[in-house]
Design a protein around this motif. Structure first.
Motif, short mmCIF file in Angstrom:
data_model
loop_
_atom_site.label_atom_id
_atom_site.label_comp_id
_atom_site.label_asym_id
_atom_site.label_seq_id
_atom_site.Cartn_x
_atom_site.Cartn_y
_atom_site.Cartn_z
N ALA A 190 0.84 -1.20 0.00
CA ALA A 190 0.00 0.00 0.00
C ALA A 190 0.88 1.25 0.00
N PRO A 191 0.40 2.35 -0.59
CA PRO A 191 1.21 3.56 -0.70
C PRO A 191 1.75 4.09 0.62
N THR A 192 0.97 3.98 1.71
CA THR A 192 1.47 4.48 2.99
C THR A 192 2.71 3.72 3.43
N TYR A 193 2.68 2.40 3.33
CA TYR A 193 3.85 1.60 3.70
C TYR A 193 5.03 1.89 2.78
N LEU A 194 4.78 1.99 1.48
CA LEU A 194 5.86 2.24 0.55
C LEU A 194 6.52 3.59 0.81
N GLY A 195 5.74 4.54 1.31
CA GLY A 195 6.32 5.83 1.68
C GLY A 195 7.32 5.70 2.82
N VAL A 196 7.00 4.85 3.80
CA VAL A 196 7.92 4.61 4.90
C VAL A 196 9.16 3.87 4.40
N LEU A 197 8.96 2.86 3.55
CA LEU A 197 10.09 2.11 3.02
C LEU A 197 11.02 3.01 2.21
N LYS A 198 10.45 3.93 1.46
CA LYS A 198 11.27 4.86 0.70
C LYS A 198 12.14 5.70 1.62
N HIS A 199 11.56 6.15 2.73
CA HIS A 199 12.32 6.96 3.70
C HIS A 199 13.53 6.19 4.23
N PHE A 200 13.37 4.89 4.43
CA PHE A 200 14.46 4.06 4.97
C PHE A 200 15.28 3.37 3.87
N ASN A 201 15.13 3.84 2.64
CA ASN A 201 15.88 3.30 1.50
C ASN A 201 15.62 1.82 1.27
N LEU A 202 14.39 1.40 1.52
CA LEU A 202 14.02 0.00 1.38
C LEU A 202 12.99 -0.24 0.26
N LYS A 203 12.65 0.81 -0.46
CA LYS A 203 11.61 0.66 -1.49
C LYS A 203 12.13 -0.06 -2.73
N GLU A 204 13.39 0.16 -3.06
CA GLU A 204 13.97 -0.45 -4.24
C GLU A 204 14.74 -1.71 -3.87
#
Length: 243
Positions: A190-204
């Motif tokens: 979900a977009p909310t979780y992906l936003g957090v993962l992006k902050h911690f450099n975990l989205k990619e």
């Protein structure tokens, strides 16, 4: 892109295979992946990144709980960073991910913090109670609604809706975090979780980060078709039926 199945499992896979996550993986392909993954989920809980020095080793875990933790530690030691645990309801998911906090050593001297994410109030409150009981010597804070964490606690348990509200996420320095844990991780795309993962450099998938991501769920499938592969690369342990 779907997460890779890389670990020994317990219980039937029928429910997972019927889900969207493994919708294109047949029985033969599944068996092949399991039999050709010797480095993931095969080790005992003596991984070089396991640490029992802070007192939690006195709590007796069930064998499958130790196996699931060992699978995570083995995968992390092999360089994986975005992992999933598929665990049946009633298997003690909170117990397992709470014990991971002390088992995962800091990858750098300053990366000692842990973030626990959940999407429902009762899950946040349950996780906070458990980690406070398990780690009375650690600072544990909650980020939810009108409860504002400092961003520097050793363990922060957060509502994903609250931590992504306004600028609340900005006080969390990714360089200080060794571990992000996600409860009911079938929501992680979900977009909310992906936003957090992006902050911690975990989205990619190939992002250079020292922070580990571990998501736990009873079912890694989504009815809305969102790909969990955008957040989870490897499902490292399965226990789908409690006996």
């Amino acid at each position: 892109m779907r997460p890779t199945l890389v670990s020994r499992s317990q219980g039937p896979f029928a429910k997972v295979l019927r889900g969207r996550l493994f919708s294109r993986v047949g029985r033969t392909g599944l068996s092949h992946r399991l039999s050709h993954a010797p480095h993931y989920g095969r080790g005992l809980a003596t991984s070089p990144i396991s640490d029992h020095s802070n007192g939690t080793s006195g709590i007796q875990l069930r064998p499958y709980q130790e196996e699931s933790i060992a699978s995570v530690l083995t995968s992390l030691s092999n360089g994986a960073r975005r992992l999933g645990l598929s665990l049946a309801t009633g298997s003690g998911k909170t117990v397992i991910f709470s014990h991971l906090i002390d088992r995962v050593r800091p990858p750098t001297p300053e990366a000692t913090q842990t973030l626990v994410l959940a999407h429902r109030r009762e899950l946040v409150e349950q996780a906070a109670r458990h980690v406070r009981h398990l780690y009375p010597h650690k600072t544990v804070e909650v980020e939810m609604a009108d409860q504002h964490a400092s961003g520097v606690a050793e363990i922060t348990v957060a509502s994903v809706q609250s931590i992504t509200s306004g600028e609340r996420l900005l006080k969390y320095d990714p360089a200080k975090f060794k571990l992000v844990l996600v409860d009911e991780a079938h929501h992680i795309a979900a977009p909310t979780y992906l936003g957090v993962l992006k902050h911690f450099n975990l989205k990619e998938k190939d992002a250079k980060t020292h922070t580990a991501l571990v998501g736990v769920s009873a079912t890694f499938s989504r009815a809305d078709g969102l790909s969990l592969g955008s957040a989870i690369d490897h499902i490292v342990y399965h226990k789908l039926v409690m006996r």
